[in-house]
Write an enzyme that holds these catalytic residues in place. Structure first.
Site, mmCIF file in Angstrom:
data_model
loop_
_atom_site.group_PDB
_atom_site.id
_atom_site.type_symbol
_atom_site.label_atom_id
_atom_site.label_comp_id
_atom_site.label_asym_id
_atom_site.label_seq_id
_atom_site.Cartn_x
_atom_site.Cartn_y
_atom_site.Cartn_z
ATOM 1 C CB THR A 50 -0.922 0.038 1.241
ATOM 2 O OG1 THR A 50 -1.620 -1.189 1.325
ATOM 3 C CG2 THR A 50 -1.924 1.186 1.150
ATOM 4 C CB CYS A 51 3.896 2.130 1.943
ATOM 5 S SG CYS A 51 3.281 1.545 3.534
#
Lengths: 162, 233
Positions: A50-51
């Site tokens: 996600t990051c």
């Protein structure tokens, strides 16, 4: 520490990064943020999905727009060492404005009260995902996730608040 | 630009950072080694001492209080079990226990203080990748690199250095294995903020028992290379 909130002054702290000449530098948050409008956003981990695929790219993409709205600095913090942050930043060759800062021992994250215990995932203490809009050291907007989810802390959310 | 970065970063090696006298030194009452490991001077003649632990090399302890003594792994010891993690070729997060890695096998386990750090990236790991074929020809079944980094970082590092299956890159994310063998390296007070990592080492293990241990002081790179291991096998 209680989590930082709107109206609070951000604490000072020292973060590390490698500059364009590959020299290790340390910088105080206050020196970057005093008298300025800055976005401070954090991710639980460099190189995590996600990051890497959503949170950071969102800020890189919106950087010009954010700057046109008066934002002076866009700072990305993670509890990773500066070698890892440097390698991660390299994977974003189109990045012009986002600075990748290492909070290797999580001391700044803890000063903000935003630490996240991910030891049972083999990640140790990390940061919750968040995005803060800070004006002259005062928190104006605090979009803080409960953990690592990605619901309120995107670049778009901060843009809407500007 | 990447080349320039690689060259200039060599001037800032982890080894420089790690030449600190505050490193915890391993102290062992048992002199169970046929080959002198790098820790002990080869001329040491051990006589059994009562509870006082004897350290053969002059050690520098920090002056604040009594030093903590941790039992460090030695040649002849059985490795403690622990769980390490990694991402497999289909990007699934997997775990492997040290006993799975080493039971009934001949394995080499080597550790680095940090993924993406200069010495680790430019010398230590590539050395083992290069010599993997030769080491396997000598009967080694598994070669694994361990670091106190999370599995995402290890995966990215593996990709960055274009490593295939010759060397496994395993994450000791919470440092449990590293602590269990007494090889931790406290870099928390360095300005860089690396936290607790592993000392650099290379060990040859047969069916879970350490046969050869080349352990560095901190992150130095003197005895733990692939060549050193090849010579010893």
């Amino acid at each position: 520490m209680a989590p930082i909130a709107v109206g609070d002054s951000i604490p000072d702290g020292t973060l590390a990064y490698f500059d364009e000449n590959d020299q290790l530098q340390s910088v105080s948050i206050h020196s970057l943020a005093a008298g300025k409008k800055v976005i401070l956003f954090a991710v639980p981990g460099a190189f995590t999905p996600t990051c890497s695929m959503k949170h950071v790219p969102g800020f890189i993409e919106k950087a010009d727009e954010l700057k046109s709205k008066g934002v002076d600095e866009i700072l990305c913090i993670s509890v990773n060492d500066p070698f890892v942050m440097k390698a991660w930043a390299k994977t974003y060759p189109d990045n012009k404005h986002v600075k990748f800062l290492a909070d290797g021992s999580a001391s700044y994250t803890k000063a903000l009260g935003l630490e996240l215990d991910l030891s049972d995932k083999g990640l140790g203490t990390r940061s919750r995902r968040f995005a803060l809009l800070v004006e002259d050291l005062k928190v104006k907007v605090a979009n803080i996730e409960a953990g690592g989810e990605f619901t309120v802390s995107s670049a778009e959310d901060i843009l809407k608040a500007l | 630009m990447a080349m320039a970065a690689a060259v200039t970063s060599a001037s800032f090696t982890l080894a420089k950072l790690l030449s600190s006298p505050k490193i915890k030194q391993p102290l062992s009452l048992l002199a169970s080694h046929k080959k002198p490991s790098s820790l002990f001077s080869s001329s040491a003649a051990f006589t059994p001492f009562p509870p006082v632990l004897r350290h053969p090399k002059p050690l520098k302890f920090s002056t604040t209080g009594t030093p903590k003594i941790s039992a460090t792994i030695s040649s002849g010891d059985k490795l403690p079990d622990a769980t390490l993690s990694y991402f497999d070729s289909s990007d699934e997060l997997k775990t492997v226990s040290v006993s799975e890695l080493t039971s009934n096998k001949k394995s080499i386990l080597f550790a680095v203080p940090g993924a993406f750090t200069p010495t680790c990236s430019q010398k230590h790991l590539p050395g083992f990748v290069e010599k993997a074929g030769e080491l396997k020809a000598k009967g080694v079944d598994t070669i694994a690199c361990i670091s106190v980094n999370d599995a995402f970082v290890m995966k990215a590092w593996k990709k960055d250095l274009n490593i295939g299956d010759e060397v496994l890159l395993l994450s000791d994310g919470n440092g449990d294995f590293t602590k269990a063998i007494g090889c931790e390296l406290d870099l928390s007070d360095k300005p860089v903020g690396l936290g607790v990592r592993s000392r650099r080492y290379a060990m040859y293990v047969e069916d879970g028992v350490v046969k050869i241990l080349n352990l560095e002081e901190g992150g130095a790179f003197n005895v733990s290379s692939a060549e050193d291991m090849l010579k010893a096998l």
